[in-house]
Design an enzyme around this catalytic site. Structure first.
Site, PDB file in Angstrom:
ATOM      1  N   ARG A  19      -7.854  -0.640   0.598  1.00  6.49           N
ATOM      2  CA  ARG A  19      -8.352  -1.869  -0.031  1.00  6.49           C
ATOM      3  C   ARG A  19      -8.738  -1.629  -1.482  1.00  6.49           C
ATOM      4  O   ARG A  19      -8.676  -2.546  -2.304  1.00  6.49           O
ATOM      5  CB  ARG A  19      -9.527  -2.427   0.791  1.00  6.49           C
ATOM      6  CG  ARG A  19     -10.704  -1.510   0.881  1.00  6.49           C
ATOM      7  CD  ARG A  19     -11.668  -1.875   2.002  1.00  6.49           C
ATOM      8  NE  ARG A  19     -11.160  -1.486   3.326  1.00  6.49           N
ATOM      9  CZ  ARG A  19     -11.799  -1.694   4.468  1.00  6.49           C
ATOM     10  NH1 ARG A  19     -12.980  -2.305   4.477  1.00  6.49           N
ATOM     11  NH2 ARG A  19     -11.278  -1.310   5.609  1.00  6.49           N
ATOM     12  N   ASP A  38      -3.187   9.995   3.930  1.00  3.21           N
ATOM     13  CA  ASP A  38      -4.579   9.553   4.031  1.00  3.21           C
ATOM     14  C   ASP A  38      -5.365  10.508   4.928  1.00  3.21           C
ATOM     15  O   ASP A  38      -5.336  10.379   6.153  1.00  3.21           O
ATOM     16  CB  ASP A  38      -4.621   8.117   4.592  1.00  3.21           C
ATOM     17  CG  ASP A  38      -6.046   7.575   4.675  1.00  3.21           C
ATOM     18  OD1 ASP A  38      -6.964   8.210   4.116  1.00  3.21           O
ATOM     19  OD2 ASP A  38      -6.223   6.498   5.295  1.00  3.21           O
ATOM     20  N   LYS A  98       0.835  -1.211   0.000  1.00  5.09           N
ATOM     21  CA  LYS A  98       0.000   0.000   0.000  1.00  5.09           C
ATOM     22  C   LYS A  98       0.866   1.257   0.000  1.00  5.09           C
ATOM     23  O   LYS A  98       1.726   1.419   0.857  1.00  5.09           O
ATOM     24  CB  LYS A  98      -0.926  -0.008   1.231  1.00  5.09           C
ATOM     25  CG  LYS A  98      -1.772   1.272   1.396  1.00  5.09           C
ATOM     26  CD  LYS A  98      -2.760   1.164   2.571  1.00  5.09           C
ATOM     27  CE  LYS A  98      -3.510   2.463   2.834  1.00  5.09           C
ATOM     28  NZ  LYS A  98      -4.464   2.363   3.976  1.00  5.09           N
ATOM     29  N   ASP A 116     -12.637   6.623   3.467  1.00  7.28           N
ATOM     30  CA  ASP A 116     -11.436   6.374   4.272  1.00  7.28           C
ATOM     31  C   ASP A 116     -10.988   4.911   4.184  1.00  7.28           C
ATOM     32  O   ASP A 116      -9.902   4.564   4.614  1.00  7.28           O
ATOM     33  CB  ASP A 116     -11.727   6.768   5.733  1.00  7.28           C
ATOM     34  CG  ASP A 116     -10.454   6.945   6.548  1.00  7.28           C
ATOM     35  OD1 ASP A 116      -9.366   6.948   5.955  1.00  7.28           O
ATOM     36  OD2 ASP A 116     -10.580   7.084   7.785  1.00  7.28           O
ATOM     37  N   ASP A 139       1.073   5.985   5.742  1.00  7.80           N
ATOM     38  CA  ASP A 139       0.142   5.060   5.097  1.00  7.80           C
ATOM     39  C   ASP A 139       0.733   4.449   3.812  1.00  7.80           C
ATOM     40  O   ASP A 139       0.069   3.700   3.109  1.00  7.80           O
ATOM     41  CB  ASP A 139      -1.177   5.794   4.809  1.00  7.80           C
ATOM     42  CG  ASP A 139      -2.392   4.900   4.951  1.00  7.80           C
ATOM     43  OD1 ASP A 139      -2.261   3.810   5.534  1.00  7.80           O
ATOM     44  OD2 ASP A 139      -3.465   5.289   4.455  1.00  7.80           O
ATOM     45  N   LYS A 153     -10.931  12.228   8.347  1.00  8.22           N
ATOM     46  CA  LYS A 153     -10.481  11.787   9.673  1.00  8.22           C
ATOM     47  C   LYS A 153     -10.470  12.978  10.638  1.00  8.22           C
ATOM     48  O   LYS A 153     -10.351  14.124  10.206  1.00  8.22           O
ATOM     49  CB  LYS A 153      -9.040  11.250   9.574  1.00  8.22           C
ATOM     50  CG  LYS A 153      -8.908   9.921   8.861  1.00  8.22           C
ATOM     51  CD  LYS A 153      -7.451   9.475   8.827  1.00  8.22           C
ATOM     52  CE  LYS A 153      -7.288   8.150   8.094  1.00  8.22           C
ATOM     53  NZ  LYS A 153      -7.858   6.996   8.810  1.00  8.22           N
ATOM     54  N   GLU A 205      -9.774   3.392   1.778  1.00  2.00           N
ATOM     55  CA  GLU A 205      -9.199   3.577   0.440  1.00  2.00           C
ATOM     56  C   GLU A 205      -8.113   2.563   0.115  1.00  2.00           C
ATOM     57  O   GLU A 205      -7.892   2.242  -1.044  1.00  2.00           O
ATOM     58  CB  GLU A 205      -8.654   5.003   0.292  1.00  2.00           C
ATOM     59  CG  GLU A 205      -7.222   5.237   0.814  1.00  2.00           C
ATOM     60  CD  GLU A 205      -7.050   5.015   2.310  1.00  2.00           C
ATOM     61  OE1 GLU A 205      -8.075   5.045   3.031  1.00  2.00           O
ATOM     62  OE2 GLU A 205      -5.926   4.779   2.768  1.00  2.00           O
TER      63      GLU A 205
END
Ligand code: BES
Ligand code: ZN
Ligand code: ZN
Length: 486
Positions: free
Chosen positions: A341, A260, A255, A337, A278, A267, A339
């Site tokens: 996956r 993020d 990833k 959020d 992230d 968030k 994201e």
């Protein structure tokens, strides 16, 4: 910092600090007499990470002797020695010592121990302060570390030393990438780092840009990227062995969300700065490929690192949007959020198209795994017990702790929607498992392991053996998996 392997006569060795490893109850013959008072008073207990410094020990030419407590004799394995060596170097760095020798002799002088100690020492040198302008900052750095092994030690130890250097350096490359602030490390910049790594170590590299991703139909990834002014990038690194010794083709997917915010499902402000890590999974994959290029396992390895920035804005993806992934499956976005996956779905499909027969993805995927396992173990999910077994034994060897999590069919029910093939979140409960279940849908029947390193990729407070910041986990397990593949 320079790290060297030496075979000196220990008592005659002139060095600023000579580190001796001693387990509980052990007394080195050289120290038993000169330090007898300390042993008798129980001041050299041998407890793990107890460091005691002596100046001018009779019978030794070293200027300082450091007795490094190594804990219970039976527990001193390679991962424990890695920590001990790293902690000793960091301890002496704090004292301003510039030149250090660590004695790895007697029964400790094995190939596995030497590789671990070397790795630990290289990793110990790293600090997260590259962007500090204070020229004084480097004052406390150790310049040379020698690892002293017996004069008659075989050439297998030279190879182990080399391996330790390669893995330690790869970890530092990963940490250099992961520590960068999100304004510096955009998806484009992350791809440029990967290209530089590839060119340096002879990997083939390709970067897919946004236009190419549109042509291919990577709708899941592009939906995440569309809210950011920074274009996405998909990094492909490939290692092919000159003389393959194994069938199959490993695919490592990491990833690479360079920041993020959560997107429209934004968030909370508090702690949001941490979401610069992230992309730590992607950075671990890039570092692992660097080590693999140098260690040359007998199996082909392809890395796929999807890089995006997840931002809110007038062009951002909305909750309710439905996107078509590269696999053709449609996905209803219920929370922007979730994201990671989405980008991984397309990356996993792409890795399969590139011919990967076995997949391992690593992602700072869920807060839920941090709730479940804390900062100690990464969560591991799989659709294939055999690949899981290989992954877990590679992890045991690396000392990177992993915990096998469930992936029962029931979790799939939480991802059902009437509007599309799948939705991108489940309920509040078992969030790490539903995230993994989402990925499984794209791995399909290709053997696959998913590693959620949200809790382990970043160290919030420095440890005696490791600086605060990115840890590089699970880089070493990736390398071991490729090296041990049969
Ligand atoms: N990057 C986060 C996961 C994360 C959380 C990493 C804490 C490191 C520390 C991920 O993209 C995310 O936001 N996941 C959501 C999923 C939820 C919306 C289903 C989460 O875990 O809250
Ligand atoms: Zn997120
Ligand atoms: Zn994320």
């Amino acid at each position: 910092m320079q790290v060297r392997l030496t075979r000196p006569e220990i008592s005659a060795l002139e060095t600023d600090a000579l580190i001796f490893v001693e387990t509980e109850g052990q007394k080195r013959p050289e120290l038993a007499t000169p330090l007898s008072a300390f042993y008798e008073a129980g001041e050299l207990s041998g407890k793990m990470l107890e460091f005691t410094v002596f100046h001018g020990v009779t019978g030794l030419a070293a200027r300082r002797v450091v007795v490094a407590g190594a804990g219970k004799p039976g527990k001193l394995d390679a991962p424990a020695l890695r920590k001990l060596a790293a902690a000793a170097v960091r301890f002496l760095k704090g004292k301003g010592v510039k030149e250090v020798t660590l004695a790895l002799d007697g029964p400790l002088a094995t190939a596995a121990n030497l590789a671990a100690v070397t790795e630990g020492v290289v990793v110990a040198a790293w600090e997260p302060d590259k962007l500090k302008t204070d020229p004084e900052k480097s004052k406390g750095s150790v310049e040379t570390v020698s690892i002293a092994i017996p004069a008659d030690a075989g050439s297998d130890l030279d190879a182990a030393f080399e391996r330790g250097c390669i893995i330690g350096e790869a970890l530092n490359v990963t940490r250099d990438i992961a520590v960068e602030p999100p304004n510096v490390l955009t998806p484009t910049a992350m791809a440029a780092r990967a290209v530089a790594v590839a060119n340096e170590c002879g990997l083939s590299v390709e970067v897919l840009n946004q236009d190419r991703m549109r042509q291919l139909g990577m709708g899941a990834l592009l939906g995440v990227a569309q809210g950011s002014a920074e274009p996405p990038a998909m990094i492909i690194l490939q290692y092919k062995p000159e003389n393959p010794t194994a069938e199959g083709h490993l695919g490592f997917v990491g990833k690479g969300v360079t920041f993020d915010t959560g997107g429209i499902s934004i968030k909370p402000a508090e702690g949001m700065e941490k979401m610069k890590y992230d992309m730590a999974g992607g950075a671990a994959v890039i570092g692992a490929m660097r080590a693999i290029a140098k260690l040359k396992p007998g199996i082909a390895v392809t890395a796929v690192v999807p890089c995006v920035e997840n931002m809110p804005g007038s062009k951002a993806q909305r909750p309710g949007d439905i996107v078509t992934s590269l696999s053709g499956k449609t996905i209803e976005i219920l929370n922007t959020d979730a994201e990671g996956r989405l980008i991984l779905a397309d990356a996993i499909t792409y890795a399969k198209r590139l011919g990967c027969t076995h997949l391992v993805d690593v992602a700072t995927l869920t807060g839920a795994i941090v709730v479940a396992l804390g900062p100690t173990s990464s969560g591991v999910f799989t659709n294939n017990e055999e690949l899981l077994g290989k992954w877990m034994s590679a992890a045991k060897e690396s000392g990177e702790k992993m915990w096998h999590m469930p992936l029962d069919d029931e979790y799939r029910d939480q991802l059902k929607t009437v509007y599309a093939d799948i939705q991108n979140i489940g309920t509040r409960w078992g969030g790490a498992c539903t995230a993994a279940m989402f990925l499984k849908e794209f791995a399909e029947d290709t053997p696959w392991v998913h590693v959620d390193n949200a809790g382990t990729a970043w160290l919030d407070d420095a440890k005696p053996f490791l600086a605060k910041g990115p840890t590089g986990i699970p880089l070493v397990t990736f390398v071991n998996l490729a090296m041990n593949w049969k």
